[in-house]
Scaffold this motif. Structure first.
Motif, PDB file in Angstrom:
ATOM      1  N   GLU A  76     101.029  27.690  27.662  1.00 31.38           N
ATOM      2  CA  GLU A  76     101.811  28.900  27.494  1.00 31.38           C
ATOM      3  C   GLU A  76     100.893  30.103  27.314  1.00 31.38           C
ATOM      4  O   GLU A  76      99.769  29.971  26.821  1.00 31.38           O
ATOM      5  CB  GLU A  76     102.742  28.756  26.281  1.00 31.38           C
ATOM      6  CG  GLU A  76     103.824  27.728  26.490  1.00 31.38           C
ATOM      7  CD  GLU A  76     104.744  27.557  25.294  1.00 31.38           C
ATOM      8  OE1 GLU A  76     104.550  28.238  24.261  1.00 31.38           O
ATOM      9  OE2 GLU A  76     105.663  26.734  25.400  1.00 31.38           O
ATOM     10  N   GLU A  77     101.400  31.272  27.712  1.00 31.67           N
ATOM     11  CA  GLU A  77     100.660  32.511  27.534  1.00 31.67           C
ATOM     12  C   GLU A  77     100.385  32.717  26.043  1.00 31.67           C
ATOM     13  O   GLU A  77     101.210  32.376  25.197  1.00 31.67           O
ATOM     14  CB  GLU A  77     101.477  33.679  28.087  1.00 31.67           C
ATOM     15  CG  GLU A  77     100.711  34.975  28.157  1.00 31.67           C
ATOM     16  CD  GLU A  77     101.518  36.079  28.832  1.00 31.67           C
ATOM     17  OE1 GLU A  77     101.230  37.251  28.531  1.00 31.67           O
ATOM     18  OE2 GLU A  77     102.421  35.772  29.630  1.00 31.67           O
ATOM     19  N   GLY A  78      99.225  33.279  25.732  1.00 27.07           N
ATOM     20  CA  GLY A  78      98.857  33.515  24.336  1.00 27.07           C
ATOM     21  C   GLY A  78      98.005  32.396  23.761  1.00 27.07           C
ATOM     22  O   GLY A  78      97.666  32.414  22.582  1.00 27.07           O
ATOM     23  N   VAL A 145      93.727  27.087  21.112  1.00 21.41           N
ATOM     24  CA  VAL A 145      93.678  28.127  20.085  1.00 21.41           C
ATOM     25  C   VAL A 145      94.597  29.272  20.521  1.00 21.41           C
ATOM     26  O   VAL A 145      94.542  29.721  21.671  1.00 21.41           O
ATOM     27  CB  VAL A 145      92.231  28.653  19.901  1.00 21.41           C
ATOM     28  CG1 VAL A 145      92.182  29.770  18.873  1.00 21.41           C
ATOM     29  CG2 VAL A 145      91.291  27.525  19.518  1.00 21.41           C
ATOM     30  N   GLU A 146      95.417  29.721  19.601  1.00 20.02           N
ATOM     31  CA  GLU A 146      96.259  30.879  19.856  1.00 20.02           C
ATOM     32  C   GLU A 146      95.419  32.137  19.668  1.00 20.02           C
ATOM     33  O   GLU A 146      94.525  32.176  18.826  1.00 20.02           O
ATOM     34  CB  GLU A 146      97.442  30.876  18.872  1.00 20.02           C
ATOM     35  CG  GLU A 146      98.551  31.798  19.236  1.00 20.02           C
ATOM     36  CD  GLU A 146      99.788  31.587  18.364  1.00 20.02           C
ATOM     37  OE1 GLU A 146     100.859  32.009  18.797  1.00 20.02           O
ATOM     38  OE2 GLU A 146      99.680  31.001  17.276  1.00 20.02           O
ATOM     39  N   TYR A 147      95.696  33.168  20.473  1.00 18.70           N
ATOM     40  CA  TYR A 147      94.926  34.403  20.339  1.00 18.70           C
ATOM     41  C   TYR A 147      95.861  35.603  20.401  1.00 18.70           C
ATOM     42  O   TYR A 147      97.014  35.497  20.814  1.00 18.70           O
ATOM     43  CB  TYR A 147      93.841  34.498  21.421  1.00 18.70           C
ATOM     44  CG  TYR A 147      94.384  34.662  22.820  1.00 18.70           C
ATOM     45  CD1 TYR A 147      94.595  35.926  23.363  1.00 18.70           C
ATOM     46  CD2 TYR A 147      94.707  33.560  23.594  1.00 18.70           C
ATOM     47  CE1 TYR A 147      95.117  36.085  24.640  1.00 18.70           C
ATOM     48  CE2 TYR A 147      95.228  33.712  24.869  1.00 18.70           C
ATOM     49  CZ  TYR A 147      95.428  34.968  25.384  1.00 18.70           C
ATOM     50  OH  TYR A 147      95.946  35.113  26.639  1.00 18.70           O
ATOM     51  N   GLY A 148      95.360  36.747  20.004  1.00 20.64           N
ATOM     52  CA  GLY A 148      96.132  37.992  20.057  1.00 20.64           C
ATOM     53  C   GLY A 148      95.426  39.013  20.925  1.00 20.64           C
ATOM     54  O   GLY A 148      94.296  38.794  21.373  1.00 20.64           O
ATOM     55  N   ILE A 149      96.097  40.117  21.181  1.00 20.81           N
ATOM     56  CA  ILE A 149      95.520  41.222  21.953  1.00 20.81           C
ATOM     57  C   ILE A 149      95.734  42.523  21.180  1.00 20.81           C
ATOM     58  O   ILE A 149      96.540  42.577  20.244  1.00 20.81           O
ATOM     59  CB  ILE A 149      96.143  41.322  23.360  1.00 20.81           C
ATOM     60  CG1 ILE A 149      97.655  41.510  23.296  1.00 20.81           C
ATOM     61  CG2 ILE A 149      95.801  40.079  24.181  1.00 20.81           C
ATOM     62  CD1 ILE A 149      98.319  41.746  24.654  1.00 20.81           C
TER      63      ILE A 149
END
Length: 169
Positions: A76-78, A145-149
């Motif tokens: 999934e995206e993110g 790993v989940e990430y942010g922008i």
């Protein structure tokens, strides 16, 4: 636990193309492809998904090998998949990923090469130890790993490729 990804094999045609490009031969390619196992966790508490070598090989100190794994991953995206050497191989032999940490972005899945994941590893032993790996033995682990922008991020570019494709003009 969040379920955000799915491992798949690349098509045989893609694997065959990448195998020949890497090793210059197609000897036993069908047999190797048939033996590819999808990454999996070893225990319920494991964070990493073990990737299994499609071939047997030996690396003397200072030697490098590029491995077409035959694997791609939908996520999934993110999320991102970070790839590292398996801990024991790094500890015992200083087995290193040539790019330090392999980063597999979610949009790599849709690339022209089907999102085929490669691993380029080096035996960086300073103790003269050879790494001997058998086919179907775990050599790399991937951790999601989940990430942010940033708030002002307005990127709309679309990937087509890997290994530096996002910085090509």
């Amino acid at each position: 636990m969040k379920r955000i990804a799915r491992f798949e094999k690349v098509s045989f045609a893609q694997f065959q193309k990448d195998w020949e490009d890497t090793f210059g031969t197609l000897e036993q390619c069908e047999q190797i492809y048939a033996g590819i196992s999808l990454p999996k966790r070893a225990t319920k508490g494991s964070a990493g998904y073990d990737f299994y070598s499609p071939l047997s090989f030996t690396l003397k100190p200072g030697e490098t090998i590029k491995i077409p794994t035959g694997i791609r991953v939908y996520m999934e995206e993110g999320w991102v998949l970070k790839c590292y050497p398996r801990s024991g191989l790094g500890f015992k032999y200083r087995l290193q990923m040539n790019n330090t940490v392999g980063i597999i972005d979610s949009d790599y899945y849709d690339s022209d090469n089907e999102g085929h994941i490669f691993a380029k590893i080096t035996n960086d032993s300073n103790e003269g130890k050879e790494v001997v790996l058998k086919a179907q033995e775990g050599f790399m682990q991937g951790i999601f790993v989940e990430y942010g922008i940033t708030f002002d991020d307005e990127v709309s570019e679309i990937r087509n490729g890997g290994f530096g494709s996002t910085t090509k003009n």
